[in-house]
Scaffold this motif. Sequence first.
Motif, short mmCIF file in Angstrom:
data_model
loop_
_atom_site.label_atom_id
_atom_site.label_comp_id
_atom_site.label_asym_id
_atom_site.label_seq_id
_atom_site.Cartn_x
_atom_site.Cartn_y
_atom_site.Cartn_z
N LYS A 94 94.92 -24.54 -25.51
CA LYS A 94 96.00 -23.63 -25.85
C LYS A 94 96.38 -23.71 -27.32
N GLU A 95 96.54 -24.91 -27.87
CA GLU A 95 97.02 -25.07 -29.25
C GLU A 95 95.96 -24.72 -30.28
N SER A 96 94.76 -25.22 -30.11
CA SER A 96 93.71 -25.06 -31.14
C SER A 96 92.80 -23.86 -30.90
N GLY A 97 92.76 -23.39 -29.67
CA GLY A 97 91.85 -22.29 -29.35
C GLY A 97 90.41 -22.74 -29.18
N GLU A 98 90.19 -24.06 -29.20
CA GLU A 98 88.83 -24.57 -29.02
C GLU A 98 88.33 -24.28 -27.61
N LYS A 99 87.05 -24.04 -27.50
CA LYS A 99 86.45 -23.75 -26.22
C LYS A 99 85.54 -24.89 -25.80
N HIS A 100 85.60 -25.23 -24.52
CA HIS A 100 84.80 -26.33 -24.00
C HIS A 100 84.22 -25.94 -22.64
N LYS A 101 83.14 -26.65 -22.25
CA LYS A 101 82.48 -26.40 -20.98
C LYS A 101 82.28 -27.70 -20.23
N GLY A 102 82.05 -27.59 -18.92
CA GLY A 102 81.79 -28.77 -18.13
C GLY A 102 81.31 -28.38 -16.75
N LYS A 126 79.92 -33.26 -24.28
CA LYS A 126 80.37 -34.14 -25.35
C LYS A 126 81.26 -33.41 -26.34
N GLY A 127 82.15 -34.19 -26.94
CA GLY A 127 83.06 -33.62 -27.93
C GLY A 127 84.50 -33.78 -27.49
N GLU A 128 85.42 -33.31 -28.31
CA GLU A 128 86.83 -33.38 -27.97
C GLU A 128 87.15 -32.35 -26.88
N GLY A 129 88.41 -32.33 -26.51
CA GLY A 129 88.81 -31.38 -25.47
C GLY A 129 89.08 -32.04 -24.14
N ASP A 130 89.41 -33.35 -24.18
CA ASP A 130 89.68 -34.06 -22.93
C ASP A 130 90.92 -33.54 -22.22
N VAL A 131 91.78 -32.84 -22.95
CA VAL A 131 92.96 -32.27 -22.29
C VAL A 131 92.54 -31.26 -21.23
N LEU A 132 91.46 -30.55 -21.49
CA LEU A 132 90.96 -29.60 -20.50
C LEU A 132 90.31 -30.32 -19.32
N LYS A 133 89.63 -31.42 -19.61
CA LYS A 133 89.04 -32.22 -18.54
C LYS A 133 90.12 -32.76 -17.63
N ASP A 134 91.22 -33.22 -18.23
CA ASP A 134 92.35 -33.72 -17.44
C ASP A 134 92.95 -32.60 -16.60
N LEU A 135 93.03 -31.39 -17.18
CA LEU A 135 93.57 -30.25 -16.45
C LEU A 135 92.70 -29.93 -15.24
N MET A 136 91.39 -29.99 -15.42
CA MET A 136 90.49 -29.70 -14.32
C MET A 136 90.53 -30.81 -13.26
N ARG A 137 90.74 -32.04 -13.70
CA ARG A 137 90.82 -33.15 -12.74
C ARG A 137 92.06 -33.06 -11.86
N THR A 138 93.13 -32.49 -12.40
CA THR A 138 94.38 -32.40 -11.64
C THR A 138 94.52 -31.03 -10.96
N GLU A 139 94.92 -30.05 -11.74
CA GLU A 139 95.14 -28.71 -11.18
C GLU A 139 93.83 -28.10 -10.67
N GLY A 140 92.74 -28.34 -11.40
CA GLY A 140 91.46 -27.77 -10.99
C GLY A 140 90.99 -28.31 -9.65
N THR A 141 91.13 -29.62 -9.48
CA THR A 141 90.73 -30.23 -8.21
C THR A 141 91.55 -29.67 -7.05
N THR A 142 92.83 -29.46 -7.28
CA THR A 142 93.69 -28.88 -6.24
C THR A 142 93.22 -27.50 -5.84
N LYS A 143 92.87 -26.68 -6.85
CA LYS A 143 92.38 -25.32 -6.57
C LYS A 143 91.06 -25.34 -5.81
N VAL A 144 90.19 -26.26 -6.19
CA VAL A 144 88.89 -26.36 -5.52
C VAL A 144 89.08 -26.77 -4.06
N ARG A 145 89.98 -27.70 -3.81
CA ARG A 145 90.23 -28.12 -2.42
C ARG A 145 90.78 -26.96 -1.59
N GLU A 146 91.65 -26.15 -2.18
CA GLU A 146 92.19 -24.99 -1.48
C GLU A 146 91.06 -24.02 -1.12
#
Length: 337
Positions: A94-102, A126-146
């Motif tokens: 959100k802040e930097s506009g950087e794009k990441h994949k996983g 590889k690279g920065e952007g762990d905030v998105l990884k954390d988002l996927m681990r929390t909110e993303g995992t919840t959505k996947v389980r649903e």
Amino acid sequence: MAKWGQGDPRWIVEERADATNVNNWHWTERDATSWSKRKLKEVLEGLVVEGEAGRCEIGDLKHVEGEASCNSRKGKLIFFYEWNLRLSWKGTVKESGEKHKGSVEIPNLSEENEVDDTEINVSKKKGEGDVLKDLMRTEGTTKVREALRDYLKALKTEFTLGMILPTKAPAGQELATERKPSGSTVQDSVTPQSLDMVGVKIPTVRIQMREVFNSPAEELYSIFTKKELVQKFSKCPAVIEAEKGGKLQMFEGCVSGEYTELVPSQRIVLKWRCRSWPDEHYATVALNFQDLAAQSEVELECKGVPVSHEESTRQCWKKQYFEEIHILLQQSKDDME
């Protein structure tokens, strides 16, 4: 040797028109693998995850390995499934506009574990952007389980439509089932009545439902009678010949029938059946449309439903018809805006 009429009811066939799997005693199996692969793609691909860190979206189902099946034994359904899944995801900070994949990996989705206990692993390139990884681990995992719950629910309702065959009921038996309205726009009820004998000699019941849609009756009528619209909400190829005597086929042939009455924007009557019902047995479906202020109401009456298919038929109309039509109407509205 047992006297005539006193044998084990599991083997009594003389009053079953199809004489197949009497009283659902024998083991039958239906392969759900191909259907499951399509359903898993449908419920998982395109999921959006948003939070303070940014926005992520699940992309393609890159890897899907496993199998699924449904078995019927002694009138009960038994499910087997085991899947190894891998999904791609991409996101923007959100802040930097950087794009990441996983990727998201689900190594063992099976009937041995509850969805909440199923392992879901999130990784990022590889690279920065762990905030998105954390988002996927929390909110993303919840959505996947649903989404996985949605798949399993569909497996147990949508896929199994017609698997439990009607059983012989004593003559004169009556069905007296009452259900209280849930408070939503869908009001389901089963009219207590003596069991009708429609088509072949099996006990049947009448189902009544009402649903309110955010569209005029004319548009709603079109959704049930125009091939391109039917295919949009059913997500399957369909045969729609909307004229008296015209054929209907939906959900990969699971549902078929014939139009017997059409009054534009007001009423549709169908001969309607599930593929696994006894041969030549049809229910009579009447859909009545009524305009309300900025909305319309559909009243469904389905007469001649085999008693053992009552719940699956209700779920078919609620989940595969009404809920999907709501989604289609909302998507049309969003596209116009």
